[in-house]
Design an enzyme around this catalytic site. Structure first.
Site, mmCIF file in Angstrom:
data_model
loop_
_atom_site.group_PDB
_atom_site.id
_atom_site.type_symbol
_atom_site.label_atom_id
_atom_site.label_comp_id
_atom_site.label_asym_id
_atom_site.label_seq_id
_atom_site.Cartn_x
_atom_site.Cartn_y
_atom_site.Cartn_z
ATOM 1 N N CYS A 1 44.912 25.777 46.311
ATOM 2 C CA CYS A 1 43.588 26.408 46.366
ATOM 3 C C CYS A 1 42.544 25.584 45.625
ATOM 4 C CB CYS A 1 43.655 27.832 45.813
ATOM 5 S SG CYS A 1 44.246 27.924 44.096
ATOM 6 N N HIS B 1 43.550 31.493 40.586
ATOM 7 C CA HIS B 1 43.223 31.111 41.962
ATOM 8 C C HIS B 1 41.785 30.616 42.010
ATOM 9 C CE1 HIS B 1 43.282 31.203 46.354
ATOM 10 N NE2 HIS B 1 42.148 31.881 46.319
#
Length: 391
Positions: free
Chosen positions: A68, A323
């Protein structure tokens, strides 16, 4: 037995020669096909102008294994038409092995794939494999600021055209003047240096929270007294004396990257995330933030220090597990998009403001990298090339 064996050997020689000829012809044909394919790719790549045109809509990138952070940074690079304008003029490596290990070329292929199809997302597999060969691994929790520096340096190192290297440096490099002055005498040291990001603390020296991005900038350029154990040796005094350390802004690039230092390292080696509320403006004018003593530039240069927010790389989660996603404004449409791996959607400015942070939401989404785009570009700073060797 011997005669039969001899006949068999004589019969094999023409077959062997024919086989070698066919293999040679096949290899020549293969080389021709590869050359044709390479030329075709070169022709296609020269027509790539950047994902920011959004001809096929905003395209996502599949997560290949905790990628990510990489995906968010790739989107920030490829949505920047100034960067892709440089990328599409690179020299294509001559052989397959070099092409597989060349980061700029693999980024260009990914850009082409993102523009060519009608899919909502593509897999950056070849680029990820290329980066793995340069020790940028998958299935690793990367820090976005560190990974940005590694990617930029790999891109710069593997660009063969000197003029493109200079353009890339002009596009991203910040130039500052570091100043040390002895408080006992007139001895002073001045030194110009370059950096790729402005690493702004979000706490002051007393661990008090800075309230706005402008406060962070003022604190970063505020003079610091070096006393006690931090005293420096003065050549004129011949001993360690108190010094005043200051930094002045000399040159700001077209694409300005600001790193909000939200990960705090404590003495116990424990790292925690600072998630408190810290607003940042859509329009940033350094002339209204810094004082005259914090700048070392002429009026023509300072006239270009007006910026629009282009992208936000945001982090959610803790320092050890989290994330990344990217909020990016299309330079052609002037619309904001959220790039969350393979999921891409149009968002509003209020959605972007949600990355300001919140004191009670330690796992919430907070801005980590801010990328601003200059409103009125000017010619690069003439002394910039002298600083680049210090990066």
């Amino acid at each position: 037995m011997g005669q039969n064996s001899g006949h068999q050997e004589r019969g094999k020689k023409p077959e062997l020669a024919l086989s070698e000829t066919m293999e040679a012809e096949a290899e020549v044909q293969s080389n021709k096909d590869e050359a044709k394919e390479l030329k075709a790719k070169e022709r296609r790549l020269t027509s790539v102008f950047g994902v920011a045109d959004l001809k096929n809509g905003a395209i996502g990138l599949y997560n290949l294994g905790q990628s990510c952070c990489l995906n968010s940074l790739l989107q920030v690079f490829l949505m920047n038409i100034h960067f892709t304008g440089i990328l599409r003029r690179i020299t294509v490596p001559p052989c397959a092995a070099q092409r597989r290990s060349n980061v700029p070329y693999q980024m260009l292929l990914l850009l082409e794939e993102m523009q060519r199809g009608k899919r909502k997302a593509v897999r950056p597999t070849e680029l990820a494999c290329c980066l793995s060969a340069h020790r940028v691994e998958l299935f690793v929790q990367h820090d976005a600021a560190q990974l940005f520096l590694r990617l930029w340096n790999l891109i710069k190192k593997q660009m063969k055209k000197l003029e493109l290297v200079e353009e890339l440096s002009d596009l991203y490099t910040i130039c500052v003047q570091e100043h040390l002055a002895c408080q006992n005498c007139s001895f002073e040291i001045k030194n110009n240096s370059c950096m790729l990001t402005l690493p702004l603390p979000v706490l002051d020296s007393n661990s008090h929270r800075l309230k706005t991005l402008e406060d962070c900038l003022q604190y970063f350029f505020h003079p610091e007294e070096l006393t006690g154990q931090n005293m420096c040796f003065c050549q004129q005094c011949g001993m360690k004396t108190p010094f005043l350390k200051s930094m002045k802004l000399v040159y700001l690039p077209q694409t300005l990257t600001i790193h909000l230092k939200r990960f705090c390292f404590e003495k116990s080696s424990y790292t925690h995330k600072l998630s408190h509320y810290l607003p940042f403006p859509r329009d940033l004018d350094f002339n209204g933030v810094l004082t005259e003593n914090q700048c070392h530039a002429d009026d023509n240069e300072k006239a270009t220090w007006q910026y629009d927010l282009f992208a936000v790389v945001a982090h959610s989660g803790s320092a050890s597990c989290g994330h990344y996603c990217a909020y990016i404004q299309s330079l052609t449409e002037r619309k904001w998009y959220c790039f969350n791996d393979s999921q891409v959607c149009q968002v509003s400015w209020d959605d972007v403001k949600c990355t300001y942070g919140h004191s009670n939401l330690h796992w919430g989404e907070t801005a980590y990298l801010l990328i601003y785009m200059k409103k009125h570009p000017q010619q690069p700073y003439p002394g910039l090339s002298e600083c680049l060797g210090k990066l």
